[in-house]
Design an enzyme around this catalytic site. Structure first.
Site, mmCIF file in Angstrom:
data_model
loop_
_atom_site.group_PDB
_atom_site.id
_atom_site.type_symbol
_atom_site.label_atom_id
_atom_site.label_comp_id
_atom_site.label_asym_id
_atom_site.label_seq_id
_atom_site.Cartn_x
_atom_site.Cartn_y
_atom_site.Cartn_z
ATOM 1 N N GLY A 13 -0.012 -9.052 17.045
ATOM 2 C CA GLY A 13 -0.837 -8.095 17.779
ATOM 3 C C GLY A 13 -0.367 -6.683 17.495
ATOM 4 O O GLY A 13 -0.024 -6.342 16.355
ATOM 5 N N VAL A 15 2.436 -5.026 18.257
ATOM 6 C CA VAL A 15 3.801 -4.906 17.733
ATOM 7 C C VAL A 15 3.958 -5.747 16.459
ATOM 8 O O VAL A 15 4.482 -5.259 15.449
ATOM 9 C CB VAL A 15 4.841 -5.329 18.798
ATOM 10 C CG1 VAL A 15 6.259 -5.194 18.239
ATOM 11 C CG2 VAL A 15 4.688 -4.482 20.067
ATOM 12 N N VAL A 34 20.578 -4.690 3.995
ATOM 13 C CA VAL A 34 21.031 -6.002 4.470
ATOM 14 C C VAL A 34 21.951 -6.673 3.441
ATOM 15 O O VAL A 34 22.883 -7.393 3.806
ATOM 16 C CB VAL A 34 19.802 -6.903 4.777
ATOM 17 C CG1 VAL A 34 20.199 -8.351 4.981
ATOM 18 C CG2 VAL A 34 19.050 -6.366 5.990
ATOM 19 N N ARG A 46 -2.842 -17.200 17.045
ATOM 20 C CA ARG A 46 -3.747 -18.158 17.682
ATOM 21 C C ARG A 46 -5.038 -18.319 16.889
ATOM 22 O O ARG A 46 -5.573 -19.406 16.773
ATOM 23 C CB ARG A 46 -4.063 -17.704 19.108
ATOM 24 C CG ARG A 46 -3.021 -18.181 20.098
ATOM 25 C CD ARG A 46 -3.481 -17.979 21.508
ATOM 26 N NE ARG A 46 -3.842 -16.589 21.740
ATOM 27 C CZ ARG A 46 -3.855 -16.016 22.930
ATOM 28 N NH1 ARG A 46 -3.560 -16.722 23.997
ATOM 29 N NH2 ARG A 46 -4.196 -14.760 23.081
ATOM 30 N N LYS A 104 10.328 -8.517 27.457
ATOM 31 C CA LYS A 104 11.106 -8.186 28.664
ATOM 32 C C LYS A 104 10.906 -9.214 29.763
ATOM 33 O O LYS A 104 11.844 -9.551 30.486
ATOM 34 C CB LYS A 104 10.731 -6.788 29.159
ATOM 35 C CG LYS A 104 9.299 -6.670 29.667
ATOM 36 C CD LYS A 104 8.654 -5.369 29.298
ATOM 37 C CE LYS A 104 7.718 -5.566 28.136
ATOM 38 N NZ LYS A 104 6.939 -4.403 27.782
ATOM 39 N N GLU A 128 16.160 -5.259 21.574
ATOM 40 C CA GLU A 128 16.118 -3.807 21.814
ATOM 41 C C GLU A 128 14.725 -3.318 22.197
ATOM 42 O O GLU A 128 14.578 -2.411 23.030
ATOM 43 C CB GLU A 128 16.606 -3.075 20.555
ATOM 44 C CG GLU A 128 16.616 -1.576 20.654
ATOM 45 C CD GLU A 128 17.527 -1.070 21.757
ATOM 46 O OE1 GLU A 128 16.993 -0.663 22.796
ATOM 47 O OE2 GLU A 128 18.753 -1.089 21.597
ATOM 48 N N ILE A 135 13.407 3.522 21.838
ATOM 49 C CA ILE A 135 14.656 4.201 22.197
ATOM 50 C C ILE A 135 15.835 3.248 22.049
ATOM 51 O O ILE A 135 15.848 2.180 22.671
ATOM 52 C CB ILE A 135 14.611 4.713 23.657
ATOM 53 C CG1 ILE A 135 13.373 5.582 23.890
ATOM 54 C CG2 ILE A 135 15.885 5.473 24.003
ATOM 55 C CD1 ILE A 135 13.152 5.965 25.343
ATOM 56 N N GLU A 189 -3.553 -1.292 30.255
ATOM 57 C CA GLU A 189 -4.246 -2.472 29.762
ATOM 58 C C GLU A 189 -5.410 -2.806 30.682
ATOM 59 O O GLU A 189 -5.514 -2.275 31.792
ATOM 60 C CB GLU A 189 -3.264 -3.634 29.690
ATOM 61 C CG GLU A 189 -2.182 -3.327 28.675
ATOM 62 C CD GLU A 189 -1.245 -4.490 28.442
ATOM 63 O OE1 GLU A 189 -1.643 -5.631 28.673
ATOM 64 O OE2 GLU A 189 -0.123 -4.224 28.012
ATOM 65 N N LYS A 204 12.453 -4.652 33.097
ATOM 66 C CA LYS A 204 13.330 -3.794 32.289
ATOM 67 C C LYS A 204 14.599 -3.430 33.068
ATOM 68 O O LYS A 204 15.697 -3.396 32.513
ATOM 69 C CB LYS A 204 12.566 -2.543 31.863
ATOM 70 C CG LYS A 204 11.443 -2.859 30.857
ATOM 71 C CD LYS A 204 10.489 -1.686 30.702
ATOM 72 C CE LYS A 204 9.447 -1.949 29.626
ATOM 73 N NZ LYS A 204 8.365 -0.949 29.626
HETATM 74 N N1 LIG Z 1 2.754 -2.881 22.865
HETATM 75 C C1 LIG Z 1 3.832 -2.200 23.217
HETATM 76 O O1 LIG Z 1 3.819 -0.971 23.265
HETATM 77 C C2 LIG Z 1 5.101 -2.921 23.551
HETATM 78 C C3 LIG Z 1 6.257 -2.182 23.794
HETATM 79 C C4 LIG Z 1 7.465 -2.845 24.079
HETATM 80 C C5 LIG Z 1 7.471 -4.224 24.124
HETATM 81 N N2 LIG Z 1 6.311 -4.921 23.915
HETATM 82 C C6 LIG Z 1 6.383 -6.366 23.984
HETATM 83 O O2 LIG Z 1 6.050 -6.905 22.709
HETATM 84 C C7 LIG Z 1 5.428 -8.180 22.876
HETATM 85 C C8 LIG Z 1 4.089 -8.161 22.157
HETATM 86 O O3 LIG Z 1 3.303 -7.130 22.701
HETATM 87 P P1 LIG Z 1 1.955 -6.643 21.986
HETATM 88 O O4 LIG Z 1 1.601 -5.344 22.624
HETATM 89 O O5 LIG Z 1 2.074 -6.716 20.524
HETATM 90 O O6 LIG Z 1 0.927 -7.740 22.521
HETATM 91 P P2 LIG Z 1 -0.453 -8.180 21.856
HETATM 92 O O7 LIG Z 1 -1.235 -8.845 22.922
HETATM 93 O O8 LIG Z 1 -1.054 -7.045 21.117
HETATM 94 O O9 LIG Z 1 0.026 -9.259 20.784
HETATM 95 C C9 LIG Z 1 0.443 -10.545 21.105
HETATM 96 C C10 LIG Z 1 -0.116 -11.467 20.062
HETATM 97 O O10 LIG Z 1 0.422 -12.771 20.239
HETATM 98 C C11 LIG Z 1 -0.636 -13.675 19.985
HETATM 99 N N3 LIG Z 1 -0.330 -14.972 20.590
HETATM 100 C C12 LIG Z 1 -0.471 -15.345 21.877
HETATM 101 N N4 LIG Z 1 -0.087 -16.629 22.031
HETATM 102 C C13 LIG Z 1 0.302 -17.061 20.823
HETATM 103 C C14 LIG Z 1 0.787 -18.287 20.330
HETATM 104 N N5 LIG Z 1 0.937 -19.335 21.127
HETATM 105 N N6 LIG Z 1 1.099 -18.385 19.027
HETATM 106 C C15 LIG Z 1 0.935 -17.328 18.204
HETATM 107 N N7 LIG Z 1 0.474 -16.128 18.613
HETATM 108 C C16 LIG Z 1 0.153 -16.007 19.899
HETATM 109 C C17 LIG Z 1 -1.849 -13.024 20.560
HETATM 110 O O11 LIG Z 1 -3.031 -13.567 20.027
HETATM 111 C C18 LIG Z 1 -1.637 -11.567 20.162
HETATM 112 O O12 LIG Z 1 -2.198 -11.285 18.901
HETATM 113 C C19 LIG Z 1 5.349 -8.405 24.389
HETATM 114 O O13 LIG Z 1 6.475 -9.142 24.803
HETATM 115 C C20 LIG Z 1 5.405 -6.992 24.949
HETATM 116 O O14 LIG Z 1 5.916 -6.949 26.262
HETATM 117 C C21 LIG Z 1 5.143 -4.300 23.619
HETATM 118 N N1 LIG Z 2 3.157 -1.383 29.302
HETATM 119 C C1 LIG Z 2 4.424 -0.839 28.914
HETATM 120 C C2 LIG Z 2 4.619 -1.027 27.431
HETATM 121 C C3 LIG Z 2 6.010 -0.860 26.968
HETATM 122 O O1 LIG Z 2 6.848 -1.876 27.421
HETATM 123 C C4 LIG Z 2 4.486 0.637 29.297
HETATM 124 O O2 LIG Z 2 3.473 1.198 29.726
HETATM 125 O O3 LIG Z 2 5.547 1.231 29.220
HETATM 126 NA NA NA Z 3 14.658 0.125 23.227
#
Ligand SMILES: NC(=O)c1ccc[n+]([C@@H]2O[C@H](COP(=O)([O-])OP(=O)(O)OC[C@H]3O[C@@H](n4cnc5c(N)ncnc54)[C@H](O)[C@@H]3O)[C@@H](O)[C@H]2O)c1
Ligand SMILES: N[C@@H](CCO)C(=O)O
Ligand code: NA
EC number: 1.1.1.3
Length: 430
Positions: A13, A15, A34, A46, A104, A128, A135, A189, A204
Site C-alpha cells: 500500500g 508504505v 550492506v 490481497r 505500531k 523504527e 524520525i 483516513e 506509539k
Molecule cells: N501510511 C503512513 O503514513 C504510515 C506511517 C507510519 C506507519 N505506518 C504503518 O505502516 C503499515 C502500512 O500502512 P499503509 O499506510 O501502507 O497501509 P495501506 O492500507 O496503504 O497498505 C496496507 C496494504 O496491505 C494489504 N494487505 C492487507 N491484508 C493483507 C494480507 N493478508 N496479505 C497481503 N497484503 C495485505 C492491503 O491490501 C494494503 O495494500 C501500518 O502498520 C501502518 O500503521 C503507516
Molecule cells: N495516522 C498516523 C500515521 C502515522 O503513523 C498519523 O496521522 O500520524
Molecule cells: Na521513527
C-alpha cells in the site's frame, strides 16, 4: 558476486509501494552499504490485479508461503493491524527470518512475545517506522541512549490530530470542520477513529515507554483521551493564556519511595506557545526525550507518508541485513526494569478550567473553596465580564488527576456555576 539477501514484502500500500520503489532505485547503494545485494523475492498482496506496478513474477496472495520460503532471508511487514500480521511475523521469526515492521498496533500489543520469539530464534525485529514515521527515534532510544537513564518522553506523535488542532488554532474552526478539511486533504483516513480518539498515539506511547524505561508497556496501560471533544472555545481560551492545544503522548518514569513506576498518557493539553512543541504545525511530529546525563533531546520531522515512512523501513532493512551478513542478530530491547504502571488518577497534572458564573458577591470564594476542599492549589484566577456574563478562568498547580476531575465534577453541581465551558490539562508551564 555474493549471493543476494532476499526480502519478502508483505503489503504493498502507501508504505509498501514506497519501500519497493526505493529498494529498486537504490539497489547499488544498498549493496555497497550492506556488503551483499538486497533484492525483493516476493510481494504478498490481497489483490494482485491492483498492482500493475509490481513485476507479476513477484506477486503472490500466499503471504504465509512467502515468509517461510527457503530463499527468503528478511521480511518487511507493512500490512498493519493485528492479524494476519502477527501470525505472519511469528511464522517468519520461527523460520529464521529477521523482520522489519511499521506496525505500531501490533508492537504495542504483542511486543514482548514477538521479541522473545525473535531472541529465541536468533533473529532481529526492528520497527523504527512504527513511531513518528521517518524520525529516527526508536533506535536512538534502543541504542544511542542505552547507557543513560531516560526520565521522560513527551511528544506529538500523531500527524492527523496535529493537523486538525493546528487548523483549529489558525482559523477558529470547530473540531468537525477541521476534521472534514483533514479528510479532504487525505491526512485523515475514511475512518479517523484511530487517530482522533488517540488509539494511534497510545500505541506509539506504549512502544516509546517500553523502550525508554526497559519495561513492558502495552496500549491498554496507556491512559487515552482523543481530541473529538476539544472545542473552538478550548482553543480560544488557550490562546488567551498564551497557550496552544496539542495532543501529547507523555511517558514518565516516576521515582517513588516504594520503587519506581511508569505513567503513560495521551490527551489534549494546553502548552505555552513558547514551548518548542507548540511550533510543531501541520502533520509533523516531534518528540522530547529527557535523560539524566544527556539532558533534553528533541526529535522532529515527518511522522507519516509513504516515502518518509519507507525511509525508516529501509534504515531498519539495512541494519538487519548487515547483521545477517555478519552472521549475528542485534541485541533486542530489555524489559528487566519490570515497572508497574501508575494510574492516571494518581498522576500529578495541572488543569485549566473556565466557568460561566453569576457575578454575585462570594462566588469566587465559593469556587475557590471547592478547589481547596479537594486539596487542589490554584495558580491563577482571572475574571472576565460581570453580571450574568462573568467568566472565571482558573489554572491550577499540580495535583493528582483524580482530585482535579473531582473538583470539576463538584463545580458542575454548584448553583453559582452556570456552566463549565472548558476543561483541559496544562503542560509545560513553569
Ligand atoms: N501510511 C503512513 O503514513 C504510515 C506511517 C507510519 C506507519 N505506518 C504503518 O505502516 C503499515 C502500512 O500502512 P499503509 O499506510 O501502507 O497501509 P495501506 O492500507 O496503504 O497498505 C496496507 C496494504 O496491505 C494489504 N494487505 C492487507 N491484508 C493483507 C494480507 N493478508 N496479505 C497481503 N497484503 C495485505 C492491503 O491490501 C494494503 O495494500 C501500518 O502498520 C501502518 O500503521 C503507516
Ligand atoms: N495516522 C498516523 C500515521 C502515522 O503513523 C498519523 O496521522 O500520524
Ligand atoms: Na521513527
Amino acid at each position: 558476486m555474493t549471493a543476494p539477501l532476499r526480502v519478502a514484502l508483505l503489503g504493498c500500500g502507501t508504505v509498501g509501494g514506497a519501500v519497493l520503489r526505493l529498494v529498486e532505485e537504490q539497489a547499488a547503494d544498498l549493496t555497497a552499504r550492506v556488503g551483499r545485494p538486497v533484492e525483493v523475492a516476493g510481494v504478498a498482496v490481497r489483490r494482485p490485479d491492483r498492482h500493475p506496478e509490481v513485476p507479476a513474477g513477484l506477486l503472490t496472495t500466499d503471504a504465509h508461503g512467502l515468509v517461510t520460503r527457503d530463499d527468503v532471508d528478511l521480511v518487511v511487514e507493512v500490512i498493519g493491524g493485528i492479524e494476519p500480521a502477527r501470525s505472519l511475523i511469528q511464522a517468519a521469526i520461527e523460520a529464521g527470518k529477521s523482520v522489519v515492521s511499521a506496525n505500531k498496533a501490533l508492537l504495542a500489543e504483542d511486543g514482548v512475545a514477538l521479541h522473545a520469539a525473535a531472541a529465541k530464534a536468533g533473529v532481529d525485529l526492528y520497527y523504527e517506522a512504527s513511531v513518528a514515521g521517518a524520525i529516527p527515534l526508536l533506535r536512538p532510544l534502543r541504542e544511542s541512549l542505552a547507557g543513560d537513564q531516560i526520565r521522560r518522553v513527551v511528544g506529538i506523535v500523531n500527524g492527523t490530530t496535529n493537523y486538525i488542532l493546528s487548523r483549529m488554532a489558525e482559523t477558529g474552526a470547530g473540531f468537525g470542520e477541521a476534521l472534514a478539511e483533514a479528510t479532504d486533504l487525505g491526512y485523515a483516513e475514511a475512518d479517523p477513529t484511530a487517530d482522533v480518539d488517540g488509539f494511534d498515539a497510545a500505541a506509539k506511547a506504549a512502544i516509546l515507554a517500553s523502550l525508554a524505561f526497559h519495561t513492558a508497556v502495552t496500549a491498554s496501560d496507556v491512559h487515552r483521551e482523543g481530541i473529538s471533544s476539544v472545542t473552538a472555545t478550548d482553543v480560544a481560551r488557550a490562546a488567551e493564556i498564551g497557550c496552544t492545544v496539542k495532543l501529547l503522548a507523555i511517558c514518565e518514569r516516576v521515582v517513588g519511595e516504594d520503587g519506581d513506576t511508569v505513567a503513560v498518557r495521551v490527551h489534549p493539553a494546553m502548552i505555552p506557545t513558547t514551548h518548542p512543541l507548540a511550533a510543531v504545525g501541520g502533520a509533523f511530529n516531534a518528540v522530547f526525550v529527557e535523560a539524566e546525563a544527556a539532558g533534553q533531546l528533541m526529535f522532529y520531522g515527518q511522522g507519516a507518508g509513504g516515502e518518509p515512512t519507507a525511509s525508516a523501513v529501509l534504515g531498519d532493512l539495512v541494519a538487519v541485513a548487515r547483521n545477517r551478513v555478519a552472521g549475528a542478530a542485534g541485541a533486542g530491547p530489555t524489559a528487566y526494569a519490570d515497572l508497574p504502571t501508575r494510574p492516571i488518577a494518581e498522576t500529578p497534572t495541572r488543569y485549566h478550567v473556565s466557568l460561566d458564573v453569576a457575578d454575585v458577591p462570594g462566588v469566587l470564594a465559593t469556587v475557590a473553596t471547592e478547589f481547596a476542599r479537594h486539596e487542589v492549589s490554584i495558580a491563577t484566577v482571572r475574571q472576565d465580564g460581570h453580571g450574568d456574563a462573568a467568566t472565571l478562568v482558573i489554572v491550577t498547580h499540580s495535583a493528582p488527576d483524580a482530585a482535579l476531575s473531582a473538583t470539576v465534577a463538584a463545580l458542575r453541581e454548584m448553583p453559582a456555576v452556570r456552566a463549565v465551558t472548558s476543561v483541559l490539562r496544562v503542560e509545560g508551564l513553569s
